[in-house]
Enzyme design. Sequence first.
Site, PDB file in Angstrom:
ATOM      1  CG  ASP A 198      31.930 -36.627 -41.496  1.00 44.56           C
ATOM      2  OD1 ASP A 198      31.909 -36.353 -42.714  1.00 44.56           O
ATOM      3  OD2 ASP A 198      31.023 -36.307 -40.711  1.00 44.56           O
ATOM      4  CD  GLN A 225      24.988 -33.202 -41.353  1.00 39.42           C
ATOM      5  OE1 GLN A 225      25.171 -34.184 -42.071  1.00 39.42           O
ATOM      6  NE2 GLN A 225      25.576 -32.041 -41.574  1.00 39.42           N
ATOM      7  CE  LYS A 281      26.504 -34.996 -45.609  1.00 40.27           C
ATOM      8  NZ  LYS A 281      26.860 -34.641 -44.223  1.00 40.27           N
TER       9      LYS A 281
END
Lengths: 296, 296
Positions: A121, A98, A54
């Site tokens: 997200d 994460q 990412k």
Amino acid sequence: MKEANLLDGRLVAHQIHRETMEVVQKLRQHGVQPSVVFIRVGQFPPSELYVRMKQKKAQELGIKSQVISFAEDVSQNEVLEKLYQLNQDPSIHGILVQLPLPSHLSEKEIALAIDPKKDIDGFHPINLGKMLLGEKDCFYPCTPLGIQELLKRYNIEIEGKEVVILGRSNIVGKPMAALLLQKSKYANATVTIVHSFSQNIKEHCQRADILIAAMGKARFVTKDFVKAGAVVVDVGVSRVADASSHKGFKIVGDVDFDEIKKIASWITPNPGGVGPMTIAMLLSNTVKAAELSLFS
Amino acid sequence: MKEANLLDGRLVAHQIHRETMEVVQKLRQHGVQPSVVFIRVGQFPPSELYVRMKQKKAQELGIKSQVISFAEDVSQNEVLEKLYQLNQDPSIHGILVQLPLPSHLSEKEIALAIDPKKDIDGFHPINLGKMLLGEKDCFYPCTPLGIQELLKRYNIEIEGKEVVILGRSNIVGKPMAALLLQKSKYANATVTIVHSFSQNIKEHCQRADILIAAMGKARFVTKDFVKAGAVVVDVGVSRVADASSHKGFKIVGDVDFDEIKKIASWITPNPGGVGPMTIAMLLSNTVKAAELSLFS
């Protein structure tokens, strides 16, 4: 017999990245440098890999990025403190923690602590609630959003179609259903969600015009599950032992690609289907957050 | 042939009201007087009626209640100001804004302005998002919650069953799906949502073990939609002209009750099914809000 066409996630993600990069350039002309922070806890190789991927892509697009790594035994309060700091910092537009986190940390509390305006997200309950309500001024989870975008770019008709979603996870199945139920051209689908408690799973799948497999069960969906001409999207990522690989395992999806491509009209390769789209939407969400910051 | 059993919403609501009253009495012993504020805007007879019914029932249960009526032309800011005041007031546990609102007001902004901890209607996006995630520390919308509770009290098995929901409204269809998809004994259902864009609506309904009709189309669901032995829940409320009534109209549901009761195993009367359950859950949510206030 003609084989299924590929829903090429790499190709479409590449297009989206180019579009994102153009927005980044425009924002820079307005004096805004889009920026994202990735938070990692402990040493979990797949998470390290995902964050690296990412970050690399963010940098390529001109998005400023930063990784904050906490030790495995970090306290909940330390993580929350950091999030509050990042929430306050106007130079940070996107924050991603994460997952998975070590079991002593509360993923739920951490999702709630991220400013919804920086929640790229789309895991904050307020963003999920707005998605369910059909609102647009919020962030949608990247995997469902990426799947919708992939179908859209290939002009796959969704309206009025039978969509069957395998799996009811909070990051794929449930938000995918919410998204495809919305009143819009690339939604308006009839949606069925099946899961571990469902009976007649195969029969449900056989009805599907669009079948989205997100159970994480290696090659669960075999040819007899699929209607001729269906569109098949494979979200699954499972490791199976593979002596021929130097790693000793290989990654397989939920779908028996080699057989199903013979009868489907469209199918995602896996890898190279949903995965690249998820990252593309994450960075597109980051830039959206930076754009929205101009108006707040 | 045996006729369907009734899912008697009045009876079950009565039981729930008794249980709520017991909690009210306990809370009073702890010095807490559960209290709710109903906000109404303009002169819309059905809204006036609904608020009166809710207030009357609240009073019967020992819940303090208050109605705030705004004129039709009240400004958005005046309503928001009032909400902020009520949010701050620790003696108020529940706030309900009766919908619909005049078109110059933003229902969306008003739903967001209610403190989620006082949102007894469960319409705040954060409460809907938490519901979608399967969390419990929040408020669920009263109609879906009332339907689940009604099925539960009659020991209707939901786990693994085929649920077909007709309609995708934000207050019934979508939250109903989210609720019955949760991982729990009174959920774990296979859920399909059909709506105005769906094809083969009848065939979907014919698959249903539990059919929940929430489209608001008078007697849309006829006998041929229903599998023998199915459970049928009628949420619909439509006015149809009726010369024999002194009002000139009567209220009918989405379901052709007289015919379907001959083949279903369980069916809600309408009125007397879902309606009373909705009010019961609203007041139960109010008391839950008062209980939660003890811990915050």
